[in-house]
Design an enzyme around this catalytic site. Structure first.
Site, mmCIF file in Angstrom:
data_model
loop_
_atom_site.group_PDB
_atom_site.id
_atom_site.type_symbol
_atom_site.label_atom_id
_atom_site.label_comp_id
_atom_site.label_asym_id
_atom_site.label_seq_id
_atom_site.Cartn_x
_atom_site.Cartn_y
_atom_site.Cartn_z
ATOM 1 N N TYR A 105 16.250 30.788 3.189
ATOM 2 C CA TYR A 105 14.986 31.461 3.528
ATOM 3 C C TYR A 105 15.060 31.755 5.295
ATOM 4 O O TYR A 105 15.433 31.028 6.094
ATOM 5 C CB TYR A 105 13.754 30.704 3.262
ATOM 6 C CG TYR A 105 13.182 30.576 2.025
ATOM 7 C CD1 TYR A 105 12.914 31.769 1.341
ATOM 8 C CD2 TYR A 105 12.972 29.264 1.629
ATOM 9 C CE1 TYR A 105 12.429 31.682 0.079
ATOM 10 C CE2 TYR A 105 12.416 29.244 0.189
ATOM 11 C CZ TYR A 105 12.136 30.458 -0.395
ATOM 12 O OH TYR A 105 11.517 30.435 -1.657
ATOM 13 N N LYS A 159 0.665 -1.276 0.028
ATOM 14 C CA LYS A 159 0.161 0.041 -0.147
ATOM 15 C C LYS A 159 1.088 1.113 -0.143
ATOM 16 O O LYS A 159 2.148 0.901 0.334
ATOM 17 C CB LYS A 159 -0.922 -0.035 1.140
ATOM 18 C CG LYS A 159 -0.078 0.042 2.558
ATOM 19 C CD LYS A 159 -0.945 -0.184 3.736
ATOM 20 C CE LYS A 159 -0.147 0.000 4.971
ATOM 21 N NZ LYS A 159 -0.983 -0.575 6.266
HETATM 22 C C1 PLP Z 1 -0.169 -1.589 6.935
HETATM 23 C C2 PLP Z 1 -0.968 -2.824 7.366
HETATM 24 C C3 PLP Z 1 -0.002 -3.911 7.608
HETATM 25 C C4 PLP Z 1 1.599 -3.896 7.415
HETATM 26 O O1 PLP Z 1 2.093 -3.345 8.308
HETATM 27 P P1 PLP Z 1 3.804 -3.290 9.029
HETATM 28 O O2 PLP Z 1 3.828 -2.975 10.370
HETATM 29 O O3 PLP Z 1 4.476 -2.368 7.886
HETATM 30 O O4 PLP Z 1 4.051 -4.754 8.722
HETATM 31 C C5 PLP Z 1 -0.371 -5.142 7.759
HETATM 32 N N1 PLP Z 1 -1.796 -5.233 7.922
HETATM 33 C C6 PLP Z 1 -2.543 -4.155 7.876
HETATM 34 C C7 PLP Z 1 -4.207 -4.393 8.213
HETATM 35 C C8 PLP Z 1 -2.217 -3.048 7.757
HETATM 36 O O5 PLP Z 1 -2.892 -1.732 7.557
#
Ligand code: PLP
Length: 378
Positions: A271, A42
């Site tokens: 800046y 994601k």
């Molecule tokens: C983002 C997410 C993961 C992965 O989490 P990590 O801590 O990066 O391993 C797994 N399950 C769900 C439901 C998530 O939202």
């Protein structure tokens, strides 16, 4: 390193595919043999580039992916990524036909959602995993509502292929956090047992993200859902885990030196004139800024960057597209020289940069911008 691929003129991200594969093998070494990796890609694969990452993973046989949104899932399909793709987040009702069209798997976020889906007129059943809330209180039907959960399995329009939950303090090794997590796991397994003994085919079960894998290993499941550790990064700088695996960072953030100049004592830089030279010095401008995701919060924090194996400090306020560094002591420096801002080395690891900026490594990485081209190094 694949030298043939051209490096962009401004700023970019290099993805080390060998390190990604190394991390996958490390994760495989600590999960049960009949459990598969569902790679969490994601948010543009935590900044690494979703398509680039999915392609490397597909080539080594990973066939389960998790994304946050239906749009991410569709993008994977349009780019010929095969296998199972689970959408972890909510998809609005008017988009659900697309779940069917692109052969995605939708998360059932609670009983109300399932009931509403059952009232739609859909061409086919939606493939789904049922999310159960065991304490995170974000998404999922509460594990206590067993009757509702059973009803979901029988609702029209929905084909439940799996059931999962999410642990919310699995990275914490304090006693209270461990007790809480064990309770989440117990409640989840009890629900699975109840469903199974009542004759329901629960489908695939999964509950561990990165720190669930490392701190609660050897638990029965069909999938694990690693994100951050797959990218070779720890959630914070100093965390110890029950299972220790060797992680190699996959991402390097790079940019070029665009201008080198000498300034006199008492001249200011950038800046707001936040930096003033205490002596005559040599400074350089780099073509990367906070719009690329290099946090502005690193201004005046003595953040380091790497040039020709030497460290230089960021000076003045970081701008939207550029920043300045002190190169008084750096040898072999040219216009166009390459600077590494995040990478495998000390001081510039994602964990260290994130800590300096007051961010988690998740936030630092997932904010890396879409102006940056992702280049895969084989
Ligand atoms: C983002 C997410 C993961 C992965 O989490 P990590 O801590 O990066 O391993 C797994 N399950 C769900 C439901 C998530 O939202």
């Amino acid at each position: 390193m694949n030298k043939k691929q051209e490096q962009p003129s401004r700023a970019w991200i290099e993805i080390n595919s060998k390190n990604l594969i190394h991390n996958i093998l490390q994760i495989k070494s600590v999960i049960p043999t009949n459990c598969q990796i569902m790679a969490v890609i994601k948010a543009n694969a935590y900044g690494h580039g979703m398509l680039e990452t999915a392609k490397i993973l597909s080539e080594i046989g990973i066939s389960n992916f998790a994304v946050a949104t239906i749009e991410e899932g569709i993008k994977l399909r349009k780019n010929n990524i095969r296998g199972n793709i689970l959408v972890l987040g909510y998809t609005h009702f008017d988009k659900l036909e697309q779940i069917i069209k692109y052969d995605l798997i939708q998360t059932i976020v609670d009983y109300d959602y399932a009931k509403k889906i059952s009232k739609l007129s859909l061409k086919e059943k939606i493939k789904a995993h049922l999310k159960v809330n065991t304490g995170m209180n974000r998404l999922g039907e509460n594990y206590k509502n067993i009757d509702n959960i059973k009803k979901i399995y029988n609702l029209k329009n929905i084909q439940i292929l799996g059931v999962y939950t999410h642990l919310c303090v699995s990275d914490n090794r304090e006693k209270e956090a461990i007790n809480f997590t064990n309770q989440q796991i117990t409640n989840f397994y009890n629900l699975i047992d109840n469903l199974t003994t009542s004759g329901y085919n629960v489908g695939k079960i999964h509950f561990q993200a990165s720190y669930g894998i490392l701190n609660y290993p050897n638990l029965k499941c069909d999938y694990v859902r690693p994100g951050i550790i797959m990218y070779g990064i720890n959630s914070s700088k100093n965390n110890s885990t029950v299972k220790k695996i060797s992680l190699k960072p996959v991402l390097s953030l790079k940019a070029r030196i665009t201008s080198i100049k000498e300034i006199d004592k008492n001249e200011s830089v950038g800046y707001g004139r936040l930096f003033t030279a205490q002596k005559k010095m040599k400074i350089a401008t780099i073509s990367i800024g906070y719009a690329d995701g290099y946090p502005c919060a690193l201004s005046l924090k003595k953040a380091k960057v790497l040039i020709n194996k030497q460290y230089a400090e960021v000076i003045g306020r970081i701008c939207m597209d550029q920043l300045m560094i002190d190169v008084s002591n750096i040898k072999k420096l040219n216009q166009g020289s390459i600077v590494t801002l995040i990478g495998e080395r000390k001081f510039i690891s994602a964990e260290e940069i994130a800590e300096k900026a007051g961010l988690s490594s998740y936030e630092l990485l997932s904010r890396l911008g879409n102006r940056l081209k992702r280049i895969v190094i084989k």
